[in-house]
Design an enzyme around this catalytic site. Structure first.
Site, PDB file in Angstrom:
ATOM      1  N   ASP A 218       0.813  -1.218   0.000  1.00  0.00           N
ATOM      2  CA  ASP A 218       0.000   0.000   0.000  1.00  0.00           C
ATOM      3  C   ASP A 218       0.850   1.273   0.000  1.00  0.00           C
ATOM      4  O   ASP A 218       0.407   2.323  -0.452  1.00  0.00           O
ATOM      5  CB  ASP A 218      -0.922   0.001   1.220  1.00  0.00           C
ATOM      6  CG  ASP A 218      -1.908  -1.157   1.189  1.00  0.00           C
ATOM      7  OD1 ASP A 218      -2.520  -1.384   0.126  1.00  0.00           O
ATOM      8  OD2 ASP A 218      -2.055  -1.849   2.215  1.00  0.00           O
ATOM      9  N   GLU A 554       2.042   4.532   6.771  1.00  0.00           N
ATOM     10  CA  GLU A 554       3.285   5.308   6.782  1.00  0.00           C
ATOM     11  C   GLU A 554       3.308   6.193   8.018  1.00  0.00           C
ATOM     12  O   GLU A 554       2.334   6.882   8.331  1.00  0.00           O
ATOM     13  CB  GLU A 554       3.382   6.176   5.524  1.00  0.00           C
ATOM     14  CG  GLU A 554       3.293   5.395   4.214  1.00  0.00           C
ATOM     15  CD  GLU A 554       4.458   4.456   4.039  1.00  0.00           C
ATOM     16  OE1 GLU A 554       5.617   4.908   4.132  1.00  0.00           O
ATOM     17  OE2 GLU A 554       4.218   3.255   3.818  1.00  0.00           O
TER      18      GLU A 554
END
Length: 584
Positions: A218, A554
């Site tokens: 992703d 992230e």
């Protein structure tokens, strides 16, 4: 009007019907009937003792090519249908149910003239391609290759270091042959450092491409989306269809695409094959994006989730186990359970007053070397010239048919070759660390529901101050390929599904929730500590000094963070707008 009866064509209109030979079976004859959903094949010669009809669902077909024999005296034309059906379920416990390539070649020999046979072959190939791509045709349509658009051109961005490092091998062995059979031209570029994809997307000429596909987890797609939003022409750029071919660790968006198609929940190579098949079908769906603002005022766009607490801790702390692939999250969960933390925070949100939770989707969980493709050296950029030549070769002693291009198409030697972009590459590091988020100013629509982080939230918002085990703002159905975290979420429902677990839950109860999440049944447990609220915007203010915040997996700066959903801002290649994928 002719009708075809059966599970893939109950009373369906027959678009085409014909009798053909088969290659390389000498003497065999077949009756073919094409409906909008399937190709029906019935053997005529030798006559079978029982009805031996084969049904090929078009949802499993990626393409169809016309071919010509290398023998000058052969007046027949040929067309090959390329399908990827599910293997029959194995009895052994833990065995998979992946897809296998099935190519059928038919001989058109009804006329003494090659051109007439070729015209029939091209008509069948064009009809099958139209149906696969969702181009409407009927029995009254004058079916011809001119109905087809030019072949799609996709930019593939591959992270060779993601997951267990198998992305390049899987791409060469499985992805490139399949998309070539689907007449997709491509250029493959390997990323070399964090935010490399972001930089590339900001500078390319988007008019040269019909889509950008991340061959990774992703994180790479997060870079692509934010690269598009950082362009001066972001309003047009963000309409570029994006896709994902999972070869990383998390693969949450790929899990959502797979589930949206009605397919069994799978992992690894099986998930990659499913997503490649869907990519070949081209259908595009609007995708919600959430504009996220962090403590420093940096703004980024997210397509998956914002996480704090248990989920973000596992995501980041398990980086040291990246070599394990998806199993890193299982190990990370066990480690974090052994020292489960709680976090004090203030959570505010704007409820979506008109949102009603739809009936949750149920899923079936499946337990977890085809083409002789030459292994390629590690190129920094790769086009599709010279790949998948196997599709043009028939095994046998007789001269084999060769590719026959459709009128108006370039010759096969150059039809799928794209010049590499004018980028210069420096040797990359041996390993990519996790990239940061919100490092550049991005464009995008205004966040009219939000006020600056330093100001109080509007009075219409709800505020909860408590101790939390986790807070998760999620907008897709999956948190991982095998974590069905929000079964009521849709790609473009315009909602942020705010889920949080309050302190006080036992380790055993938390384990039960995550185990139930595999099938999406965790909300049915009615755990008093688990709360779900559909919202349009949210703000999270951590009051605990230390912690981890993530956006799409992230890590971002720790501190106050807020977000607002922008409905249908992006375009996602899902492949199921027009065809219902068969689940076998």
């Amino acid at each position: 009007m002719n009708l075809v009866l059966g599970p893939y064509g109950e009373g369906a209109e027959t678009l085409l019907h014909g009798e053909f030979g088969a290659y390389p079976s000498k003497g065999s004859r077949y009756a073919l009937s094409l409906t909008r959903t399937a190709l029906h094949i019935q053997r005529l010669v030798p006559k079978p003792e029982t009805d031996q009809r084969t049904v090929v669902p078009l949802a499993e077909v990626v393409g169809c090519h016309t071919l010509r024999s290398r023998a000058p005296a052969d007046r027949a034309a040929y067309f090959s249908v390329y399908a990827y059906p599910l293997k029959k379920r194995k009895v052994a416990v833990g065995s998979g149910r992946g897809r296998q390539r099935a190519a059928r070649t038919f001989q058109v020999d009804g006329a003494d003239d090659y051109e007439k046979n070729q015209a029939v072959a091209e008509k069948w190939a064009a009809a099958i391609k139209c149906l696969v791509l969702g181009i409407p045709i009927s029995s009254d349509t004058d079916i011809a290759p001119s109905l087809l658009p030019r072949p799609r051109r996709l930019l593939l961005l591959l992270n060779p270091f993601g997951g267990r490092g198998l992305a390049l091998q899987w791409c060469q062995t499985h992805v490139l042959p399949m998309i070539t059979e689907a007449d997709i031209s491509f250029n493959l570029i390997q990323t070399e450092r964090p935010n490399h994809a972001r930089e590339l997307v900001k500078g390319i000429n988007l008019a040269e491409w019909d889509g950008i596909v991340a061959v990774s987890g992703d994180g790479l797609l997060y870079e692509v989306l934010n690269g598009l939003m950082e362009r001066p022409d972001w309003e047009q750029a963000i309409k570029m269809p994006i896709g994902i071919l999972p070869s990383g660790s998390g693969n949450a968006l790929a899990g959502a695409i797979n589930c949206n198609a009605g397919l069994e929940q799978v992992l690894g190579l099986e998930l990659l094959l499913n997503c490649t098949l869907l990519l070949c079908h081209a259908a595009v769906t609007p995708l919600d994006l959430v504009a996220v603002t962090t403590a420093s005022g940096a703004r980024c766009f997210s397509c998956l989730s914002v996480a704090w607490g248990f989920v973000s801790d596992v995501d980041i702390e398990s980086e040291k186990y990246r070599h394990m692939g998806a199993a890193r999250f299982t190990l990370g969960t066990l480690v974090r359970l052994a020292s489960m933390h709680t976090y004090r925070g203030r959570l505010a949100y704007l409820p979506a007053a008109d949102a009603h939770r739809p009936i949750s989707r149920s899923i079936t969980v499946a337990p977890n070397g085809r083409l002789p493709l030459q292994r390629l050296p590690l190129h920094r950029a790769l086009s599709d010239m010279g790949l998948c030549e196997e599709r043009h070769t028939f095994r046998g002693a007789e001269p084999a048919p060769a590719p026959c291009p459709s009128p108006g198409s370039p010759p096969p030697s150059s039809a799928s070759v794209l010049p590499p972009p004018s980028f210069s590459f420096e040797p990359g590091p041996g390993e990519l660390p996790a990239g940061g988020a919100g490092e550049a100013r991005v464009g995008g629509p205004p966040d009219e529901l939000l006020v600056p982080l330093g100001q109080p939230v509007p009075g219409s918002w709800v505020t909860v101050e408590d101790d939390f085990v986790l807070v998760l703002a999620i907008y897709q159905s999956h948190l991982g390929a095998d974590l069905f975290a929000a079964p009521f979420a849709r790609f473009d429902d315009g909602l942020i599904h705010l889920c949080f677990i309050k302190a006080g839950i036992s380790r055993a109860a938390l384990v039960r929730l995550f185990l139930a999440m595999e099938k999406g049944s965790h909300f049915e447990q009615e755990c008093p500590h688990l709360v779900h609220v559909p919202v349009r915007a949210f703000r999270l203010e951590p009051l605990t000094r230390k912690g981890i915040l993530t956006v799409d997996g992230e890590r971002v700066e720790y501190g106050p963070i807020q977000g607002q959903v922008h409905r249908g801002l992006a375009r996602l290649i899902t492949g199921v707008d027009r065809l219902k994928i068969a689940t076998g």
